[in-house]
Design a protein around this motif. Structure first.
Motif, PDB file in Angstrom:
ATOM      1  N   ASP A  13       0.837  -1.201   0.000  1.00 53.98           N
ATOM      2  CA  ASP A  13       0.000   0.000   0.000  1.00 53.98           C
ATOM      3  C   ASP A  13       0.874   1.254   0.000  1.00 53.98           C
ATOM      4  OD1 ASP A  13      -2.085   1.825   0.316  1.00 53.98           O
ATOM      5  OD2 ASP A  13      -2.151   1.577   2.482  1.00 53.98           O
ATOM      6  N   GLY A  14       0.717   2.094  -1.012  1.00 58.93           N
ATOM      7  CA  GLY A  14       1.478   3.335  -1.087  1.00 58.93           C
ATOM      8  C   GLY A  14       2.746   3.225  -1.903  1.00 58.93           C
ATOM      9  N   VAL A  15       3.128   1.997  -2.258  1.00 55.67           N
ATOM     10  CA  VAL A  15       4.332   1.793  -3.070  1.00 55.67           C
ATOM     11  C   VAL A  15       3.954   1.177  -4.421  1.00 55.67           C
ATOM     12  CG1 VAL A  15       6.528   0.531  -3.225  1.00 55.67           C
ATOM     13  CG2 VAL A  15       5.866   1.637  -1.085  1.00 55.67           C
ATOM     14  N   LEU A  16       3.191   0.095  -4.381  1.00 55.29           N
ATOM     15  CA  LEU A  16       2.797  -0.594  -5.621  1.00 55.29           C
ATOM     16  C   LEU A  16       1.359  -0.267  -6.016  1.00 55.29           C
ATOM     17  CD1 LEU A  16       4.395  -4.091  -4.842  1.00 55.29           C
ATOM     18  CD2 LEU A  16       5.387  -2.225  -6.179  1.00 55.29           C
ATOM     19  N   VAL A  17       0.495  -0.086  -5.024  1.00 57.06           N
ATOM     20  CA  VAL A  17      -0.918   0.253  -5.276  1.00 57.06           C
ATOM     21  C   VAL A  17      -1.390   1.237  -4.202  1.00 57.06           C
ATOM     22  CG1 VAL A  17      -1.606  -1.953  -6.355  1.00 57.06           C
ATOM     23  CG2 VAL A  17      -1.657  -1.733  -3.871  1.00 57.06           C
ATOM     24  N   SER A  92      -5.088  -1.454 -13.736  1.00 51.01           N
ATOM     25  CA  SER A  92      -5.066   0.015 -13.902  1.00 51.01           C
ATOM     26  C   SER A  92      -4.752   0.707 -12.571  1.00 51.01           C
ATOM     27  CB  SER A  92      -6.408   0.520 -14.446  1.00 51.01           C
ATOM     28  OG  SER A  92      -7.408   0.360 -13.456  1.00 51.01           O
ATOM     29  N   GLU A  93      -4.835  -0.020 -11.464  1.00 46.25           N
ATOM     30  CA  GLU A  93      -4.592   0.604 -10.155  1.00 46.25           C
ATOM     31  C   GLU A  93      -3.155   0.436  -9.641  1.00 46.25           C
ATOM     32  OE1 GLU A  93      -7.724   0.904  -7.337  1.00 46.25           O
ATOM     33  OE2 GLU A  93      -9.051  -0.227  -8.670  1.00 46.25           O
ATOM     34  N   ILE A  94      -2.304  -0.131 -10.509  1.00 38.61           N
ATOM     35  CA  ILE A  94      -0.880  -0.194 -10.126  1.00 38.61           C
ATOM     36  C   ILE A  94      -0.332   1.232 -10.186  1.00 38.61           C
ATOM     37  CG2 ILE A  94       1.391  -1.108 -10.761  1.00 38.61           C
ATOM     38  CD1 ILE A  94      -0.108  -3.474 -12.096  1.00 38.61           C
ATOM     39  N   LEU A  95       0.432   1.640  -9.180  1.00 38.18           N
ATOM     40  CA  LEU A  95       0.940   3.014  -9.119  1.00 38.18           C
ATOM     41  C   LEU A  95       1.988   3.271 -10.214  1.00 38.18           C
ATOM     42  CD1 LEU A  95       1.140   3.580  -5.248  1.00 38.18           C
ATOM     43  CD2 LEU A  95      -0.356   4.756  -6.879  1.00 38.18           C
ATOM     44  N   PRO A  96       2.146   4.531 -10.641  1.00 39.07           N
ATOM     45  CA  PRO A  96       3.053   4.872 -11.738  1.00 39.07           C
ATOM     46  C   PRO A  96       4.459   4.304 -11.540  1.00 39.07           C
ATOM     47  CG  PRO A  96       1.826   6.815 -11.060  1.00 39.07           C
ATOM     48  CD  PRO A  96       1.466   5.713 -10.092  1.00 39.07           C
ATOM     49  N   GLY A  97       4.965   3.655 -12.576  1.00 37.88           N
ATOM     50  CA  GLY A  97       6.334   3.158 -12.575  1.00 37.88           C
ATOM     51  C   GLY A  97       6.550   1.838 -11.861  1.00 37.88           C
ATOM     52  N   ALA A  98       5.560   1.372 -11.100  1.00 37.52           N
ATOM     53  CA  ALA A  98       5.782   0.172 -10.272  1.00 37.52           C
ATOM     54  C   ALA A  98       6.003  -1.080 -11.137  1.00 37.52           C
ATOM     55  CB  ALA A  98       4.609  -0.031  -9.322  1.00 37.52           C
ATOM     56  N   LEU A  99       5.153  -1.259 -12.128  1.00 35.17           N
ATOM     57  CA  LEU A  99       5.278  -2.469 -12.956  1.00 35.17           C
ATOM     58  C   LEU A  99       6.600  -2.474 -13.725  1.00 35.17           C
ATOM     59  CD1 LEU A  99       3.984  -5.082 -13.889  1.00 35.17           C
ATOM     60  CD2 LEU A  99       2.775  -3.791 -15.657  1.00 35.17           C
ATOM     61  N   ASN A 127      -5.425  -9.598  -8.287  1.00 31.67           N
ATOM     62  CA  ASN A 127      -6.297  -8.753  -9.119  1.00 31.67           C
ATOM     63  C   ASN A 127      -5.535  -7.767  -9.989  1.00 31.67           C
ATOM     64  OD1 ASN A 127      -8.449 -10.071  -8.092  1.00 31.67           O
ATOM     65  ND2 ASN A 127      -9.339  -8.333  -7.027  1.00 31.67           N
ATOM     66  N   THR A 128      -4.385  -7.321  -9.509  1.00 33.81           N
ATOM     67  CA  THR A 128      -3.606  -6.358 -10.299  1.00 33.81           C
ATOM     68  C   THR A 128      -2.609  -7.076 -11.224  1.00 33.81           C
ATOM     69  OG1 THR A 128      -2.070  -6.173  -8.450  1.00 33.81           O
ATOM     70  CG2 THR A 128      -3.780  -4.482  -8.615  1.00 33.81           C
ATOM     71  N   GLY A 129      -2.549  -8.397 -11.146  1.00 29.12           N
ATOM     72  CA  GLY A 129      -1.653  -9.166 -12.018  1.00 29.12           C
ATOM     73  C   GLY A 129      -0.198  -9.097 -11.585  1.00 29.12           C
ATOM     74  N   LEU A 130       0.056  -8.703 -10.340  1.00 26.18           N
ATOM     75  CA  LEU A 130       1.449  -8.526  -9.889  1.00 26.18           C
ATOM     76  C   LEU A 130       2.080  -9.791  -9.294  1.00 26.18           C
ATOM     77  CD1 LEU A 130       1.317  -4.949  -8.241  1.00 26.18           C
ATOM     78  CD2 LEU A 130       2.415  -5.598 -10.397  1.00 26.18           C
ATOM     79  N   THR A 131       1.257 -10.785  -8.971  1.00 25.95           N
ATOM     80  CA  THR A 131       1.787 -11.973  -8.266  1.00 25.95           C
ATOM     81  C   THR A 131       3.034 -12.579  -8.931  1.00 25.95           C
ATOM     82  OG1 THR A 131      -0.517 -12.423  -7.715  1.00 25.95           O
ATOM     83  CG2 THR A 131       1.080 -14.133  -7.141  1.00 25.95           C
ATOM     84  N   LEU A 206       7.719   5.295  -7.939  1.00 27.85           N
ATOM     85  CA  LEU A 206       8.667   4.355  -8.556  1.00 27.85           C
ATOM     86  C   LEU A 206       8.958   4.715 -10.014  1.00 27.85           C
ATOM     87  CD1 LEU A 206       7.687   0.880  -7.046  1.00 27.85           C
ATOM     88  CD2 LEU A 206       9.816   2.151  -6.700  1.00 27.85           C
ATOM     89  N   ALA A 207       8.177   5.652 -10.597  1.00 26.19           N
ATOM     90  CA  ALA A 207       8.458   6.105 -11.969  1.00 26.19           C
ATOM     91  C   ALA A 207       9.824   6.789 -12.032  1.00 26.19           C
ATOM     92  CB  ALA A 207       7.360   7.046 -12.443  1.00 26.19           C
ATOM     93  N   ALA A 208      10.299   7.278 -10.887  1.00 24.70           N
ATOM     94  CA  ALA A 208      11.603   7.961 -10.847  1.00 24.70           C
ATOM     95  C   ALA A 208      12.736   6.987 -10.524  1.00 24.70           C
ATOM     96  CB  ALA A 208      11.573   9.073  -9.812  1.00 24.70           C
ATOM     97  N   MET A 209      12.411   5.716 -10.383  1.00 25.18           N
ATOM     98  CA  MET A 209      13.416   4.730  -9.949  1.00 25.18           C
ATOM     99  C   MET A 209      13.881   3.882 -11.139  1.00 25.18           C
ATOM    100  SD  MET A 209      14.869   4.207  -7.150  1.00 25.18           S
ATOM    101  CE  MET A 209      16.325   3.162  -7.112  1.00 25.18           C
TER     102      MET A 209
END
Ligand code: B16
Ligand code: MG
Length: 218
Positions: A13-17, A92-99, A127-131, A206-209
């Motif tokens: 929470d707050g990092v990936l979603v 669509s709820e993955i935070l910017p740059g995380a994926l 649900n976010t397909g991150l597993t 994470l978009a800046a990482m």
């Protein structure tokens, strides 16, 4: 690339979603039922905090006290509403740059683990397909102690077979940065440098990482 770390541990929470908005709606509904107002500013105090500790904070705001059985029922009620909402999440709820950053970590041969307080991480990641991006998932179903205790990250390092000095933690909460420090790990704060002062590096999202920027942790 000869990187200063071998393993990346991500808070959820707050990092990936951004599940904080769903926690807020569910806690506010509970406060409404109990007859007091719970604001978004109040919700800031619950970020990264476990479910039962969050309930204690909420009840202190309302000036109410309950038996532990009643508190279990209230927490279960809130969780039911929360699960209803996160069950509708998608990629669509993955935070910017995380994926992109998770993919880059894997492509660079870094090990990846989740280190979250949530007992609902399984539903959110599915649900976010991150597993599939995680080599290990450590969450509130596997831990006893809450951040700033380092337990969640120490279990992550162990599951990845990495020494703590080879790990970097990505966290949006001060308590999570403190947990990384206590665990002997490096940390990247996601958010404001004013709040995450103890982190080794702070980025807005994470978009800046990039994997290359991990060299700044050396
Ligand atoms: P649950 P994180 C934390 O997630 C949330 O930030 C916090 O608000 C929540 O109370 C906690 O998980 C427990 O969540 O009720 O789903 O078990 O930031 O550690 O990924
Ligand atoms: Mg968090």
């Amino acid at each position: 690339m000869n990187l200063p770390v071998k393993a990346c541990l991500f808070d959820l929470d707050g990092v990936l979603v951004d599940t904080a908005k769903y926690h807020f709606l569910a806690w506010r509904r509970l406060a409404d039922e109990l007859g007091f107002t719970f604001t978004e500013a109040d919700n800031e105090r619950l970020k990264g905090v476990s479910r039962m500790a969050s309930l204690d904070i909420l009840l202190s705001i309302g000036g109410l006290s309950f038996s532990s059985e009643e508190k279990d029922q209230l927490a279960a009620k809130k969780n039911g509403w929360y699960v209803e909402m996160i069950s509708k999440m998608d990629e669509s709820e993955i935070l910017p740059g995380a994926l992109d950053f998770l993919k880059a970590c894997r492509a660079a041969g870094l090990k990846v683990a989740l280190g979250s307080a949530s007992k609902n991480s399984g539903i959110i990641l599915a649900n976010t397909g991150l597993t599939p991006y995680f080599d290990a998932i450590i969450d509130g179903t596997k831990t006893q102690a809450a951040k700033p205790d380092p337990e969640v990250f120490l279990l992550g390092a162990e599951a990845l077979g990495a020494a703590t000095s080879e790990c970097v933690v990505f966290e949006d909460a001060e308590a999570g940065i403190e947990a990384a420090r206590r665990g002997g790990m490096k940390s990247v704060g996601i958010g404001s440098p004013q709040i995450l002062q103890e982190a080794d590096l702070v980025v807005p999202t994470l978009a800046a990482m990039t994997v290359e920027r991990l060299n700044e942790l050396a």
